[in-house]
Write a protein that holds these residues in place. Structure first.
Motif, PDB file in Angstrom:
ATOM      1  N   PRO A 184       0.533   3.871   9.278  1.00  0.00           N
ATOM      2  CA  PRO A 184       1.939   3.552   9.003  1.00  0.00           C
ATOM      3  C   PRO A 184       2.204   3.593   7.502  1.00  0.00           C
ATOM      4  O   PRO A 184       1.350   3.233   6.701  1.00  0.00           O
ATOM      5  CB  PRO A 184       2.102   2.134   9.549  1.00  0.00           C
ATOM      6  CG  PRO A 184       0.721   1.579   9.599  1.00  0.00           C
ATOM      7  CD  PRO A 184      -0.197   2.751   9.807  1.00  0.00           C
ATOM      8  N   VAL A 185       3.379   4.035   7.137  1.00  0.00           N
ATOM      9  CA  VAL A 185       3.769   4.125   5.737  1.00  0.00           C
ATOM     10  C   VAL A 185       4.254   2.747   5.295  1.00  0.00           C
ATOM     11  O   VAL A 185       5.064   2.118   5.976  1.00  0.00           O
ATOM     12  CB  VAL A 185       4.893   5.174   5.553  1.00  0.00           C
ATOM     13  CG1 VAL A 185       5.334   5.239   4.113  1.00  0.00           C
ATOM     14  CG2 VAL A 185       4.423   6.524   6.046  1.00  0.00           C
ATOM     15  N   ALA A 186       3.741   2.287   4.153  1.00  0.00           N
ATOM     16  CA  ALA A 186       4.132   0.971   3.652  1.00  0.00           C
ATOM     17  C   ALA A 186       5.586   1.015   3.199  1.00  0.00           C
ATOM     18  O   ALA A 186       6.030   1.977   2.575  1.00  0.00           O
ATOM     19  CB  ALA A 186       3.230   0.568   2.490  1.00  0.00           C
ATOM     20  N   GLU A 187       6.319  -0.026   3.512  1.00  0.00           N
ATOM     21  CA  GLU A 187       7.715  -0.098   3.098  1.00  0.00           C
ATOM     22  C   GLU A 187       7.781  -0.425   1.619  1.00  0.00           C
ATOM     23  O   GLU A 187       6.954  -1.159   1.099  1.00  0.00           O
ATOM     24  CB  GLU A 187       8.436  -1.172   3.907  1.00  0.00           C
ATOM     25  CG  GLU A 187       8.585  -0.824   5.368  1.00  0.00           C
ATOM     26  CD  GLU A 187       9.407  -1.860   6.108  1.00  0.00           C
ATOM     27  OE1 GLU A 187      10.254  -2.507   5.473  1.00  0.00           O
ATOM     28  OE2 GLU A 187       9.176  -2.022   7.303  1.00  0.00           O
ATOM     29  N   PRO A 188       8.788   0.116   0.917  1.00  0.00           N
ATOM     30  CA  PRO A 188       8.911  -0.194  -0.508  1.00  0.00           C
ATOM     31  C   PRO A 188       9.272  -1.668  -0.682  1.00  0.00           C
ATOM     32  O   PRO A 188       9.858  -2.284   0.201  1.00  0.00           O
ATOM     33  CB  PRO A 188      10.051   0.719  -0.980  1.00  0.00           C
ATOM     34  CG  PRO A 188      10.808   1.065   0.250  1.00  0.00           C
ATOM     35  CD  PRO A 188       9.824   1.021   1.382  1.00  0.00           C
ATOM     36  N   PRO A 189       8.906  -2.228  -1.835  1.00  0.00           N
ATOM     37  CA  PRO A 189       9.227  -3.639  -2.055  1.00  0.00           C
ATOM     38  C   PRO A 189      10.733  -3.848  -2.111  1.00  0.00           C
ATOM     39  O   PRO A 189      11.485  -2.954  -2.487  1.00  0.00           O
ATOM     40  CB  PRO A 189       8.577  -3.953  -3.407  1.00  0.00           C
ATOM     41  CG  PRO A 189       8.404  -2.636  -4.067  1.00  0.00           C
ATOM     42  CD  PRO A 189       8.234  -1.622  -2.967  1.00  0.00           C
ATOM     43  N   ALA A 190      11.142  -5.026  -1.731  1.00  0.00           N
ATOM     44  CA  ALA A 190      12.571  -5.343  -1.751  1.00  0.00           C
ATOM     45  C   ALA A 190      13.064  -5.337  -3.194  1.00  0.00           C
ATOM     46  O   ALA A 190      12.360  -5.775  -4.109  1.00  0.00           O
ATOM     47  CB  ALA A 190      12.806  -6.713  -1.121  1.00  0.00           C
TER      48      ALA A 190
END
Length: 144
Positions: free
Chosen positions: A41-47
Motif C-alpha cells: 500500500p502507498v503511504a498517505e502524505p502527512p496532513a
C-alpha cells in the motif's frame, strides 16, 4: 537460399475490414500496481499543517535570522515614516549582524542564515550593508 519474409498486413475481421489498431500502448495488467492486490500500500502524505501554526526556530542561526529580520523591518518602517537615514542605517546594521553571525556560526547551527558557502554569504551581507552606509553618508541633505 534465404527465405523471403512474407508481406505483413494488418489482420482483417470476418467482414473484410482491417482491424483497428490500439489507441495507445497496451498496458500489462500484471504490471499495474493499482490492479495488483499484492502490491504494497502507498503511504498517505502527512496532513498539512494549519496555516496559523507557528514553528519555532530550531537553531541559534534561526533566532539570529529573526532578530536581523526584525531589525530590517524596523529600518524599513522608520525610513518610510520619517528619517530615511536612520531607517537605512537600521537596515545596514541588521545586515552586519547577520553577516557576523554567519561567520561565527558553523554550518549546522546557521539555520536560515545559511544559503551558500559561509564566505560568500558573509561577503554578500557585508557588501550590501557597506553600500547602504555609503549611501547614507554620501547623499547630502536636501533643502526642505
Amino acid at each position: 537460399m534465404a527465405e523471403q519474409p512474407e508481406d505483413v498486413s494488418p489482420q482483417e475481421d470476418p467482414a473484410g475490414q482491417p482491424a483497428a489498431e490500439p489507441a495507445g500502448p497496451v498496458a500489462d495488467p500484471a504490471a499495474d500496481p493499482v490492479a495488483d492486490p499484492v502490491a504494497e500500500p502507498v503511504a498517505e502524505p502527512p496532513a498539512p499543517r494549519a496555516v496559523t501554526e507557528i514553528k519555532k526556530p530550531s537553531t541559534i542561526g534561526g533566532i539570529i535570522y529573526l532578530v536581523a529580520l526584525a531589525g530590517a523591518l524596523i529600518g524599513v518602517v522608520v525610513a518610510a515614516t520619517g528619517s530615511w537615514r536612520s531607517g537605512v542605517s537600521w537596515l545596514a546594521l541588521s545586515l552586519l549582524v547577520a553577516a557576523g553571525a554567519r561567520l561565527a556560526l558553523n554550518d549546522d547551527d546557521a539555520g536560515m542564515l545559511r544559503v551558500r558557502r559561509k564566505g560568500l554569504d558573509a561577503t554578500i551581507l557585508v557588501v550590501m550593508a557597506v553600500s547602504l552606509l555609503v549611501l547614507v553618508a554620501s547623499i547630502p541633505d536636501q533643502p526642505g
